[in-house]
Design an enzyme around this catalytic site. Structure first.
Site, PDB file in Angstrom:
ATOM      1  N   CYS A 181      -4.816  -1.959  -1.753  1.00 45.39           N
ATOM      2  CA  CYS A 181      -4.652  -0.063  -1.951  1.00 45.39           C
ATOM      3  C   CYS A 181      -6.062   0.080  -3.471  1.00 45.39           C
ATOM      4  O   CYS A 181      -5.476  -0.749  -4.092  1.00 45.39           O
ATOM      5  CB  CYS A 181      -3.326   0.154  -2.234  1.00 45.39           C
ATOM      6  SG  CYS A 181      -3.479   1.884  -3.066  1.00 45.39           S
ATOM      7  N   THR A 187      -6.611   2.795  -4.686  1.00 50.03           N
ATOM      8  CA  THR A 187      -6.375   3.739  -6.277  1.00 50.03           C
ATOM      9  C   THR A 187      -5.422   2.448  -7.062  1.00 50.03           C
ATOM     10  O   THR A 187      -5.874   2.763  -8.326  1.00 50.03           O
ATOM     11  CB  THR A 187      -5.461   4.545  -4.966  1.00 50.03           C
ATOM     12  OG1 THR A 187      -5.548   5.302  -4.005  1.00 50.03           O
ATOM     13  CG2 THR A 187      -5.234   5.754  -6.145  1.00 50.03           C
ATOM     14  N   ASP A 214       0.535  -1.600  -0.051  1.00 49.32           N
ATOM     15  CA  ASP A 214      -0.088  -0.099   0.284  1.00 49.32           C
ATOM     16  C   ASP A 214       0.848   1.237  -0.087  1.00 49.32           C
ATOM     17  O   ASP A 214       2.333   0.903  -0.123  1.00 49.32           O
ATOM     18  CB  ASP A 214      -0.545  -0.085   0.674  1.00 49.32           C
ATOM     19  CG  ASP A 214      -1.560   1.389   0.940  1.00 49.32           C
ATOM     20  OD1 ASP A 214      -2.587   1.554   0.458  1.00 49.32           O
ATOM     21  OD2 ASP A 214      -2.092   1.812   2.395  1.00 49.32           O
ATOM     22  N   SER A 215       0.384   2.599   0.151  1.00 49.38           N
ATOM     23  CA  SER A 215       1.119   3.588   0.216  1.00 49.38           C
ATOM     24  C   SER A 215       1.618   4.414   1.515  1.00 49.38           C
ATOM     25  O   SER A 215       2.437   4.673   1.449  1.00 49.38           O
ATOM     26  CB  SER A 215       0.811   5.243  -0.497  1.00 49.38           C
ATOM     27  OG  SER A 215      -1.174   4.683   0.098  1.00 49.38           O
ATOM     28  N   CYS A 226     -11.303   2.641   0.092  1.00 49.79           N
ATOM     29  CA  CYS A 226      -9.355   3.175   0.957  1.00 49.79           C
ATOM     30  C   CYS A 226      -9.168   2.576   2.027  1.00 49.79           C
ATOM     31  O   CYS A 226      -9.869   1.726   2.975  1.00 49.79           O
ATOM     32  CB  CYS A 226      -9.114   4.784   0.417  1.00 49.79           C
ATOM     33  SG  CYS A 226      -7.726   5.405   0.892  1.00 49.79           S
ATOM     34  N   THR A 227      -8.287   1.628   1.712  1.00 49.17           N
ATOM     35  CA  THR A 227      -7.918   0.850   2.828  1.00 49.17           C
ATOM     36  C   THR A 227      -6.653   1.414   4.440  1.00 49.17           C
ATOM     37  O   THR A 227      -7.156   0.628   5.256  1.00 49.17           O
ATOM     38  CB  THR A 227      -6.957  -0.203   1.890  1.00 49.17           C
ATOM     39  OG1 THR A 227      -5.400   0.533   1.789  1.00 49.17           O
ATOM     40  CG2 THR A 227      -7.168  -1.318   1.396  1.00 49.17           C
ATOM     41  N   HIS A 228      -6.876   2.654   3.955  1.00 44.52           N
ATOM     42  CA  HIS A 228      -6.838   3.694   5.090  1.00 44.52           C
ATOM     43  C   HIS A 228      -8.219   3.806   6.383  1.00 44.52           C
ATOM     44  O   HIS A 228      -7.612   3.886   7.120  1.00 44.52           O
ATOM     45  CB  HIS A 228      -6.732   4.617   4.752  1.00 44.52           C
ATOM     46  CG  HIS A 228      -4.929   5.061   4.472  1.00 44.52           C
ATOM     47  ND1 HIS A 228      -3.609   4.772   3.039  1.00 44.52           N
ATOM     48  CD2 HIS A 228      -4.178   5.809   5.692  1.00 44.52           C
ATOM     49  CE1 HIS A 228      -3.054   4.697   2.860  1.00 44.52           C
ATOM     50  NE2 HIS A 228      -2.247   5.358   4.369  1.00 44.52           N
ATOM     51  N   GLU A 271      -2.616   8.989   8.976  1.00 41.13           N
ATOM     52  CA  GLU A 271      -0.631   8.719   8.341  1.00 41.13           C
ATOM     53  C   GLU A 271      -0.526   8.934   9.393  1.00 41.13           C
ATOM     54  O   GLU A 271       0.073   9.441  10.359  1.00 41.13           O
ATOM     55  CB  GLU A 271      -0.460   9.110   7.358  1.00 41.13           C
ATOM     56  CG  GLU A 271      -0.336   8.412   5.989  1.00 41.13           C
ATOM     57  CD  GLU A 271       0.144   6.387   6.367  1.00 41.13           C
ATOM     58  OE1 GLU A 271       0.844   7.492   6.200  1.00 41.13           O
ATOM     59  OE2 GLU A 271      -0.721   5.791   5.551  1.00 41.13           O
ATOM     60  N   TYR A 315      -1.295   8.507  -3.016  1.00 42.79           N
ATOM     61  CA  TYR A 315      -1.193   7.954  -3.926  1.00 42.79           C
ATOM     62  C   TYR A 315      -2.014   8.735  -4.570  1.00 42.79           C
ATOM     63  O   TYR A 315      -2.521   8.897  -5.647  1.00 42.79           O
ATOM     64  CB  TYR A 315      -1.343   6.487  -4.297  1.00 42.79           C
ATOM     65  CG  TYR A 315       0.209   5.906  -3.973  1.00 42.79           C
ATOM     66  CD1 TYR A 315       1.180   6.297  -3.659  1.00 42.79           C
ATOM     67  CD2 TYR A 315       0.289   4.812  -4.231  1.00 42.79           C
ATOM     68  CE1 TYR A 315       2.259   4.770  -3.298  1.00 42.79           C
ATOM     69  CE2 TYR A 315       1.315   3.453  -4.768  1.00 42.79           C
ATOM     70  CZ  TYR A 315       2.470   4.116  -3.484  1.00 42.79           C
ATOM     71  OH  TYR A 315       3.161   3.641  -3.632  1.00 42.79           O
ATOM     72  N   GLY A 316      -3.406   9.149  -3.340  1.00 40.81           N
ATOM     73  CA  GLY A 316      -4.783   9.185  -4.458  1.00 40.81           C
ATOM     74  C   GLY A 316      -4.405  10.590  -4.499  1.00 40.81           C
ATOM     75  O   GLY A 316      -5.504  10.607  -5.291  1.00 40.81           O
TER      76      GLY A 316
HETATM   77  N1  DGL Z   1      -5.017   3.103   1.232  1.00 39.14           N
HETATM   78  C1  DGL Z   1      -5.029   3.606  -0.585  1.00 39.14           C
HETATM   79  C2  DGL Z   1      -5.981   3.858  -0.986  1.00 39.14           C
HETATM   80  O1  DGL Z   1      -6.514   2.275  -0.431  1.00 39.14           O
HETATM   81  C3  DGL Z   1      -3.657   4.953  -0.799  1.00 39.14           C
HETATM   82  C4  DGL Z   1      -4.756   6.092  -0.214  1.00 39.14           C
HETATM   83  C5  DGL Z   1      -3.208   7.203  -0.646  1.00 39.14           C
HETATM   84  O2  DGL Z   1      -2.451   7.176  -0.364  1.00 39.14           O
HETATM   85  O3  DGL Z   1      -3.537   8.049  -1.234  1.00 39.14           O
HETATM   86  O4  DGL Z   1      -6.508   4.142  -2.083  1.00 39.14           O
END
Ligand code: DGL
Length: 272
Positions: free
Chosen positions: A75, A77, A12-13, A187-189, A153, A44-45
């Site tokens: 992730c 994204t 993931d990012s 989003c996995t966050h 984060e 990344y998004g």
């Molecule tokens: N956790 C990621 C996702 O599921 C990326 C979030 C990011 O880096 O913007 O989209």
């Protein structure tokens, strides 16, 4: 080495993919896991398609160097944007979009599903397209939430925190007004914010955690490919990041409910 006893690779990012790791630890407790969080280049998004594809390819290259038997792009994204990546990966590979959309389509009762994700994920309409291919009668409402990843984060996940509460209410108000009964955390966050998101949406709304859905799908993929480990003791875990491990170590230990401090190493992802 017996391919069955090689590790599962997850990337993931940043911290978000740990929501998949946490579920993998429950669903597949004997499997080894190698995790890469691109903390030096998160988020990344908000980046271009080309950049997301380049980063995802490097993340995959790094995991392959670590002899993994399967790769999970944990992730939303990457799963939404780098959609051709699976064609070049020499081991079974999955993103999070399909398993999560399948779980949401099963869960909805009123046919109204909300999707929240990064700007790149939402503008790709990946979840919407998948949901409509499963059931064209489902109504999908999408919302990007660019402030959620920086919150996570930076360790802002407490639902009683006034900053967390107001950011979440800001992004969820419209989806709530549309009457969705199911909300995809695309989003996995976002599972790290699930108690705050759940409070904002109210009791009647089912949250679909992409980490959980993807872990269950991974178990199936391992079975189908005859890649389940033959070991019966607890798996071992290693974590790699592209920035200083400090922040990641404490947030990851808190989220996973176990001390991972000695297991986190920094690498230079630009070399892959
Ligand atoms: N956790 C990621 C996702 O599921 C990326 C979030 C990011 O880096 O913007 O989209």
């Amino acid at each position: 080495m017996d391919a069955r006893n090689m590790a599962i690779g997850v990337f993931d990012s940043g911290l978000g993919g740990l929501s998949a790791v946490k579920e993998l630890m429950n669903v597949l407790p004997c499997e080894d896991i190698v995790y890469f969080g691109d903390t030096g280049r998160v988020p990344y998004g908000s980046r271009s398609r080309d950049t997301i594809i380049k980063y995802a390819q490097q993340d995959v290259n790094f995991l392959l160097k670590n002899n993994v038997k399967i790769i999970i792009a944990a992730c939303g994204t990457v799963s939404s944007v780098a959609t051709d990546l699976y064609q070049t990966v020499p081991v079974p590979y999955t993103g999070v979009v399909s398993p999560t959309a399948e779980a949401a389509a099963k869960a909805t009762k009123n046919g109204k599903i909300g999707v929240i994700g990064t700007s790149a994920t939402i503008s790709s309409h990946s979840y919407k397209e998948k949901l409509c291919s499963i059931n064209p009668h489902i109504q999908v409402f999408e919302q990007d939430c660019p402030l959620f990843v920086p919150l996570v984060e930076n360790g802002f996940t407490d639902p009683s925190d006034i900053i967390v509460k107001s950011v979440i209410e800001h992004y969820t108000a419209e989806l709530k007004a549309k009457g969705v009964d199911t909300l995809i955390l695309g989003c996995t966050h976002y599972p790290l914010l699930s108690s705050a998101i759940g409070k904002a949406m109210g009791d009647g709304v089912t949250l679909i955690d992409s980490g959980r859905a993807t872990a269950l799908y991974t178990a199936e993929l391992l079975r189908k490919n005859n890649l389940e480990t033959t070991r019966t003791d607890e798996g071992s875990y290693s974590f790699f990041v592209s920035d200083t491990p400090h922040n990641f170590e404490s947030n990851a230990s808190m989220f996973l409910g176990r001390d991972v401090k000695s297991l986190v190493k920094q690498i230079d992802i630009e070399q892959y």
